[in-house]
Design an enzyme around this catalytic site. Structure first.
Site, PDB file in Angstrom:
ATOM      1  N   ASP A 147      30.370  47.097  46.017  1.00  0.00           N
ATOM      2  CA  ASP A 147      30.541  45.791  46.656  1.00  0.00           C
ATOM      3  C   ASP A 147      30.859  45.916  48.143  1.00  0.00           C
ATOM      4  OD1 ASP A 147      33.076  46.856  46.213  1.00  0.00           O
ATOM      5  OD2 ASP A 147      33.656  45.348  44.750  1.00  0.00           O
TER       6      ASP A 147
ATOM      7  N   ASN B  66      43.269  40.445  37.613  1.00  0.00           N
ATOM      8  CA  ASN B  66      42.723  39.427  36.703  1.00  0.00           C
ATOM      9  C   ASN B  66      41.588  39.984  35.840  1.00  0.00           C
ATOM     10  OD1 ASN B  66      40.615  39.660  38.494  1.00  0.00           O
ATOM     11  ND2 ASN B  66      40.751  37.590  39.316  1.00  0.00           N
TER      12      ASN B  66
ATOM     13  N   HIS C 192      38.965  41.723  36.943  1.00  0.00           N
ATOM     14  CA  HIS C 192      37.636  41.836  37.551  1.00  0.00           C
ATOM     15  C   HIS C 192      37.227  43.296  37.739  1.00  0.00           C
ATOM     16  CE1 HIS C 192      39.478  41.548  41.845  1.00  0.00           C
ATOM     17  NE2 HIS C 192      38.905  42.725  41.797  1.00  0.00           N
TER      18      HIS C 192
ATOM     19  N   GLU D 217      34.403  38.220  39.030  1.00  0.00           N
ATOM     20  CA  GLU D 217      35.633  37.505  38.708  1.00  0.00           C
ATOM     21  C   GLU D 217      35.558  36.915  37.293  1.00  0.00           C
ATOM     22  OE1 GLU D 217      38.092  37.894  40.563  1.00  0.00           O
ATOM     23  OE2 GLU D 217      37.802  37.370  42.658  1.00  0.00           O
TER      24      GLU D 217
HETATM   25  N1  LIG Z   1      36.463  44.848  44.731  1.00  0.00           N
HETATM   26  C1  LIG Z   1      37.623  45.648  44.556  1.00  0.00           C
HETATM   27  C2  LIG Z   1      37.556  46.316  43.222  1.00  0.00           C
HETATM   28  O1  LIG Z   1      36.438  47.199  43.203  1.00  0.00           O
HETATM   29  C3  LIG Z   1      38.850  47.030  42.947  1.00  0.00           C
HETATM   30  O2  LIG Z   1      38.746  47.749  41.745  1.00  0.00           O
HETATM   31  C4  LIG Z   1      39.971  46.036  42.808  1.00  0.00           C
HETATM   32  C5  LIG Z   1      41.336  46.706  42.636  1.00  0.00           C
HETATM   33  O3  LIG Z   1      41.836  47.171  43.849  1.00  0.00           O
HETATM   34  P1  LIG Z   1      42.951  48.261  43.991  1.00  0.00           P
HETATM   35  O4  LIG Z   1      42.331  49.528  43.510  1.00  0.00           O
HETATM   36  O5  LIG Z   1      43.290  48.326  45.441  1.00  0.00           O
HETATM   37  O6  LIG Z   1      44.070  47.828  43.116  1.00  0.00           O
HETATM   38  O7  LIG Z   1      40.028  45.160  43.894  1.00  0.00           O
HETATM   39  C6  LIG Z   1      38.947  44.905  44.762  1.00  0.00           C
HETATM   40  O8  LIG Z   1      38.883  43.543  44.742  1.00  0.00           O
END
Ligand SMILES: N[C@@H]1[C@@H](O)[C@H](O)[C@@H](COP(=O)(O)O)O[C@@H]1O
EC number: 3.5.99.6
Length: 237
Positions: free
Chosen positions: A62, A128, A130, A135
């Site tokens: 992404d 959440n 995702h 989402e």
């Molecule tokens: N798009 C990314 C995800 O790919 C990631 O897995 C998630 C968790 O982030 P973190 O690893 O910083 O907790 O959040 C973001 O929104």
């Protein structure tokens, strides 16, 4: 799902590294990569190692809409500084956050994924549930799409920005259907604030309300979690 519970994120990084090494040893050529704080220790282990990706392709999950690749908050910048500068790939793909025509960019990225089928995809998970930026409520049939980020995601990701207002409101994301096509998946989660999402993913109903629960239907998933993220699971793994 194969669930590996480790003491902490540092230990999780070592387990994640082993999965990458094993995939490379077995001829994997295309790696799906993720950003966020979760995969950082895995990337650190890879950087320290002698693994060689110079014949491999990477395809990221992404990118924020409206952010230039050289902006420090972009996922492109994250990948350069955490992995690509030290471990170059033959070619690396990410969505272009500045694409003038988002509909065309979505098509271009779907073509990239079709032309480079992913052997191993690493994933984090949002609080959440995702994955990528898919989402809760996202259809499971979608491929690459433009996502309106939820308030909970904007709030969670604000820690990387000066203020919550600076967090982009949209992102390009690989879709759930594309993620499910990867041959092998690793999902990592560390910390207590991921415990509900982890429970939903592993033990909860298979529902669009917890996007990661779709992984219950994938034949080859390795989940690497620390004790805090595993704390709400009812079964011992
Ligand atoms: N798009 C990314 C995800 O790919 C990631 O897995 C998630 C968790 O982030 P973190 O690893 O910083 O907790 O959040 C973001 O929104």
């Amino acid at each position: 799902m194969k669930v590996i519970v480790v003491k902490d994120q540092a230990a999780g990084g070592v387990e994640g590294y082993k999965v990458f090494k094993n995939a490379l040893d077995n001829g994997a050529k295309v790696f799906g990569l993720a950003t966020g704080s979760t995969p950082v220790t895995t990337y650190q282990e890879i950087v320290k190692s002698d693994l060689d990706f110079s014949n491999c392709t990477s395809v990221n999950l992404d990118e924020y809409v409206g952010i230039a690749p050289d902006n420090e908050q972009s996922y492109k910048y994250f990948m350069q500084s955490h992995l690509f500068d030290q471990k170059p790939f033959k070619q690396s793909f990410l969505p272009n956050g500045l694409a003038a025509n988002p509909a065309e960019e979505v098509k271009r990225y779907d073509k990239v994924i079709d032309e480079h089928p992913i052997d191993l995809q690493i994933l984090g998970i949002g609080r959440n549930g995702h994955i990528g930026f898919n989402e809760p409520g996202t259809s499971r049939d979608v491929t690459t799409h433009v996502v309106d980020l939820t308030e909970s995601t904007i709030e969670a990701n604000a820690r990387f920005f000066e203020s919550e207002n600076d967090v982009p409101k949209q992102a390009f994301s690989m879709g759930l259907a594309s993620i499910m096509k990867s041959k092998h998946l690793i999902l990592e989660a560390f910390g207590e604030n991921k415990a509900d999402a982890v429970k939903g993913m592993i033990e909860g109903p298979d529902t669009v309300d917890c996007p990661a629960s779709i992984l219950q239907n994938h034949p080859d998933v390795t989940v690497i979690i620390d004790e805090a993220a595993a704390s709400k699971l009812s079964k011992k793994y």
